[in-house]
Design a protein around this motif. Structure first.
Motif, PDB file in Angstrom:
ATOM      1  N   MET A   1       0.532  -1.421   0.163  1.00  0.00           N
ATOM      2  CA  MET A   1       0.327  -0.197   0.031  1.00  0.00           C
ATOM      3  C   MET A   1       1.000   1.004  -0.087  1.00  0.00           C
ATOM      4  O   MET A   1       0.308   1.734  -1.140  1.00  0.00           O
ATOM      5  CB  MET A   1      -1.240   0.135   1.449  1.00  0.00           C
ATOM      6  CG  MET A   1      -1.914   1.224   1.669  1.00  0.00           C
ATOM      7  SD  MET A   1      -2.743   1.564   3.131  1.00  0.00           S
ATOM      8  CE  MET A   1      -3.861   2.678   2.114  1.00  0.00           C
ATOM      9  N   ILE A   2       2.026   1.549   1.055  1.00  0.00           N
ATOM     10  CA  ILE A   2       2.664   2.661   1.108  1.00  0.00           C
ATOM     11  C   ILE A   2       3.680   2.458  -0.652  1.00  0.00           C
ATOM     12  O   ILE A   2       3.514   3.093  -1.253  1.00  0.00           O
ATOM     13  CB  ILE A   2       3.644   2.558   2.092  1.00  0.00           C
ATOM     14  CG1 ILE A   2       3.022   2.395   3.305  1.00  0.00           C
ATOM     15  CG2 ILE A   2       4.454   3.166   2.295  1.00  0.00           C
ATOM     16  CD1 ILE A   2       1.964   3.713   3.626  1.00  0.00           C
ATOM     17  N   GLY A   3       4.063   1.390  -0.773  1.00  0.00           N
ATOM     18  CA  GLY A   3       4.930   1.633  -2.335  1.00  0.00           C
ATOM     19  C   GLY A   3       4.263   2.223  -3.940  1.00  0.00           C
ATOM     20  O   GLY A   3       4.683   3.045  -4.603  1.00  0.00           O
ATOM     21  N   MET A   4       3.294   1.159  -3.361  1.00  0.00           N
ATOM     22  CA  MET A   4       1.996   1.744  -4.579  1.00  0.00           C
ATOM     23  C   MET A   4       1.557   3.206  -4.580  1.00  0.00           C
ATOM     24  O   MET A   4       1.223   4.039  -5.529  1.00  0.00           O
ATOM     25  CB  MET A   4       0.913   1.042  -4.696  1.00  0.00           C
ATOM     26  CG  MET A   4       1.006  -0.619  -4.816  1.00  0.00           C
ATOM     27  SD  MET A   4       2.034  -0.742  -6.941  1.00  0.00           S
ATOM     28  CE  MET A   4       0.583   0.147  -7.810  1.00  0.00           C
ATOM     29  N   LEU A   5       1.111   3.239  -3.853  1.00  0.00           N
ATOM     30  CA  LEU A   5       0.212   5.727  -3.599  1.00  0.00           C
ATOM     31  C   LEU A   5       2.210   6.235  -2.892  1.00  0.00           C
ATOM     32  O   LEU A   5       1.507   6.935  -3.325  1.00  0.00           O
ATOM     33  CB  LEU A   5      -0.067   5.312  -1.529  1.00  0.00           C
ATOM     34  CG  LEU A   5      -1.224   5.117  -1.501  1.00  0.00           C
ATOM     35  CD1 LEU A   5      -2.215   4.988  -0.193  1.00  0.00           C
ATOM     36  CD2 LEU A   5      -2.141   5.609  -2.016  1.00  0.00           C
ATOM     37  N   TYR A   6       2.816   6.004  -2.405  1.00  0.00           N
ATOM     38  CA  TYR A   6       4.360   7.019  -2.720  1.00  0.00           C
ATOM     39  C   TYR A   6       5.102   6.352  -4.451  1.00  0.00           C
ATOM     40  O   TYR A   6       5.310   8.099  -4.866  1.00  0.00           O
ATOM     41  CB  TYR A   6       5.499   5.822  -2.378  1.00  0.00           C
ATOM     42  CG  TYR A   6       7.282   6.719  -2.266  1.00  0.00           C
ATOM     43  CD1 TYR A   6       7.035   7.922  -1.382  1.00  0.00           C
ATOM     44  CD2 TYR A   6       7.875   6.377  -2.816  1.00  0.00           C
ATOM     45  CE1 TYR A   6       7.802   8.592  -1.391  1.00  0.00           C
ATOM     46  CE2 TYR A   6       9.251   6.841  -2.721  1.00  0.00           C
ATOM     47  CZ  TYR A   6       8.950   8.388  -2.440  1.00  0.00           C
ATOM     48  OH  TYR A   6      10.303   8.912  -2.544  1.00  0.00           O
ATOM     49  N   SER A   7       4.512   6.033  -5.341  1.00  0.00           N
ATOM     50  CA  SER A   7       4.413   6.081  -6.581  1.00  0.00           C
ATOM     51  C   SER A   7       4.653   7.407  -6.674  1.00  0.00           C
ATOM     52  O   SER A   7       4.389   8.011  -8.460  1.00  0.00           O
ATOM     53  CB  SER A   7       4.655   4.773  -7.307  1.00  0.00           C
ATOM     54  OG  SER A   7       3.268   4.085  -7.619  1.00  0.00           O
ATOM     55  N   GLY A   8       3.177   7.577  -6.249  1.00  0.00           N
ATOM     56  CA  GLY A   8       2.558   9.042  -7.101  1.00  0.00           C
ATOM     57  C   GLY A   8       2.605  10.105  -6.629  1.00  0.00           C
ATOM     58  O   GLY A   8       1.690  10.845  -6.582  1.00  0.00           O
ATOM     59  N   SER A   9       3.017   9.927  -5.017  1.00  0.00           N
ATOM     60  CA  SER A   9       3.997  12.058  -4.142  1.00  0.00           C
ATOM     61  C   SER A   9       4.057  12.524  -4.857  1.00  0.00           C
ATOM     62  O   SER A   9       3.652  13.601  -4.426  1.00  0.00           O
ATOM     63  CB  SER A   9       4.320  10.701  -2.937  1.00  0.00           C
ATOM     64  OG  SER A   9       5.444  10.465  -3.779  1.00  0.00           O
TER      65      SER A   9
END
Length: 575
Positions: free
Chosen positions: A250-258
């Motif tokens: 969850m953190i990794g996937m969202l981080y890619s769009g941060s």
């Protein structure tokens, strides 16, 4: 020339397969087995099959690689507990290679204990001729012990190899003595990368809610709230299982769009990851990165609002798959969501029950203001997955290399992955094996039993991925492969080249290695606290406290070591 008896037997088998009901495509395109583009066959095989010459792979190059193959039988050991090699002679491509090139591969099994087997062979000086293993410590251990054959002397005689693999990649694979001992598998040569990370949307729910725009985090959150209200029996958004004990997808996937140019590996402390955010010519603390802070705030809010699974941290891959297979997840994100064992399996099962059902990949969501073309939930390494080495026990190492040189060529990849001509394709046009009726109407189970693609330890990813996508366009919709289309349209296009960040794992017993393990344990403890935080203020306080503790542990020392390796990699890439 007399007809190939093996080919006739295979053709009979194929025709039997073609009589079975048509079904959705199964390309065996796991990470270890992409599907190759077809190049010309040698003059001998062309006489046998009537195969045509593709325009994107000159005939003389294919003939050169095949003509240089020396007859050889060699032993090969795959250094993984999980791998059991099938028989060579019973594989359609194995038979073709033995008959046409006079090469036979003799597998040495690990019997579920690869490390022990390898150590025993080293101690007894009974190494196989060829070993397939991960890059890193075992390769260097064998090299320093004088057990490996340097392939530099063959590069001039076999220029096809350098052309196919790429000089930059070969430079990155050189050992400390400057010599090249490694033949890469699933390397990438070219501008296009690969990856399997993506967000998937359950189609029936999405349509029922008006198919709203899903581009930004704000769009996503608004949609998830609609799902929660209108479809309370669904999980609005869910993610893949936790990796390596610490990497919450969850953190990794969202981080890619941060922020622009972000990818999950920057913040993951796991093996083979980076755990440092590039800032100019240095890697800096994850906890000081604004993108990480924004990601933590958004992830915690989704959990607090009941928009994601309450067992997010503990659910297994099988549990996630079961929810997907019943369409219980409205939006799903994972590092490998489009592969056959997750997204494809769920999609195919749901569409078989209802043509309107299933999952559709979407362009990765991102924070407002982030360039959508600079969002990278996947990261790829041009060095590929693992490597081949030829040991000093080999009687004729050049003969083995001559085969590997051919195997990684377009023709070699065609035979090893698609199988021999006359089985599932009868001709090649513009480099693409044209699927025949036997392939279009194949029974997936019987097709898998042929194990076409096995023994392809020389994967040419760029070549394979391009042609795999082209082949799908030739198939009727019902026979097209969901995974291949998802990769071509989304996941390959949103993958970042992270080759320059290779080899950033310090030795486990070194000072930096010991510190990194402590940092990983710390990360694994703080991420659940962030997810379960009761407020944004608590999230920011946890990150600040963790940053201070990490500094006391020696995070700066680890970052300095990683930065030094990174800069050395950049120098190697530049030659």
């Amino acid at each position: 020339m007399k007809k190939n008896k093996i080919g006739l037997l295979l053709l009979v088998s194929a025709m039997a397969t073609s009589m079975l009901a048509a079904c959705s495509s199964n390309n065996n395109n796991a990470a270890s087995e992409p599907s190759p583009s077809a190049a010309t066959n040698t003059e001998k095989s062309a006489e046998n099959t009537g195969n045509t010459t593709p325009s994107n792979s000159p005939a003389d190059e294919a003939k050169d690689a095949a003509a240089k193959v020396k007859p050889v039988t060699f032993t090969s050991f795959v250094n993984y507990d999980w791998y059991t090699a099938p028989t060579w002679a019973e594989r359609p491509h194995g038979q073709w290679i033995t008959e046409n090139l006079k090469v036979t591969l003799d597998p040495v099994q690990s019997n579920g204990a690869a490390a022990q087997k390898l150590n025993a062979m080293i101690v007894s000086n009974q190494l196989p001729d060829n070993i397939i293993l991960d890059r890193g410590k075992d390769v260097e251990r064998l090299q320093k012990a004088g057990k490996l054959v340097a392939i530099d002397p063959y590069l001039e005689k076999y220029p096809e190899f350098v052309k196919n693999v790429g000089e930059e990649t070969l430079n990155m694979l050189r050992s400390e003595d400057g010599k090249l001992y490694q033949i890469p598998n699933w390397y990438i040569n070219g501008k296009n990368g690969n990856g399997n990370a993506a967000y998937l949307v359950e189609k029936k729910t999405y349509k029922a809610l008006g198919s709203p725009k899903l581009e930004t985090w704000e769009d996503l959150e608004a949609y998830l709230k609609q799902v929660k209200e209108k479809f309370p029996n669904l999980v609005p958004i869910d993610f893949g299982e936790t990796r390596d004990g610490a990497d919450l997808q969850m953190i990794g996937m969202l981080y890619s769009g941060s922020a622009n140019d972000r990818t999950p590996g920057f913040i993951s402390p796991g093996s083979g990851q980076i755990f440092g955010v590039p800032n100019g010519s240095e890697l800096t603390s994850v906890y000081q990165d604004q993108g990480f802070k924004d990601t933590a705030l958004f992830a915690s809010r989704l959990f607090r609002e009941g928009l994601t699974s309450q067992d997010l941290l503990t659910q297994t891959r099988d549990q996630v798959l079961e929810k997907l297979k019943t369409g219980k997840i409205a939006v799903f994100g994972a590092y490998d969501s489009v592969v056959e064992g997750i997204g494809r399996e769920a999609n195919n099962l749901l569409t078989a029950k209802d043509p309107e059902g299933g999952y559709e990949p979407i362009w990765p969501v991102h924070k407002d203001g982030v360039d959508k073309d600079k969002v990278y939930p996947s990261g790829f390494n041009t060095l590929g997955w693992n490597v081949n080495v030829i040991t000093t026990n080999a009687k004729d190492p050049e003969a083995i290399f001559s085969y590997m040189n051919w195997a990684t060529s377009p023709e070699g990849q065609q035979i090893l992955f698609f199988g021999p001509p006359g089985l599932f394709y009868d001709k090649v046009e513009d480099g693409v094996p044209i699927p025949n009726d036997a392939y279009i109407n194949r029974d997936p189970k019987k097709y898998d039993e042929l194990k076409i693609g096995e023994f392809n330890w020389y994967g040419n990813t760029s070549y394979v991925d391009k042609v795999k996508a082209e082949r799908e366009k030739l198939l009727p919709a019902e026979a097209q492969d969901w995974t291949t289309l998802a990769q071509a349209n989304i996941s390959f296009k949103t993958s970042k080249n992270i080759t320059e960040f290779s080899n950033l794992d310090p030795a486990p017993n070194s000072e930096e290695g010991i510190i990194l393990q402590r940092l990983k344990d710390q990360y694994a403890q703080v991420i659940p606290k962030i997810i379960f935080a009761k407020s944004d203020e608590e999230v920011l306080r946890l990150i600040e406290e963790t940053d201070k503790e990490a500094a006391k542990m020696g995070y700066d020392k680890v970052l300095k070591w990683k930065t030094n390796v990174w800069q050395q990699n950049l120098s190697k890439i530049k030659g």
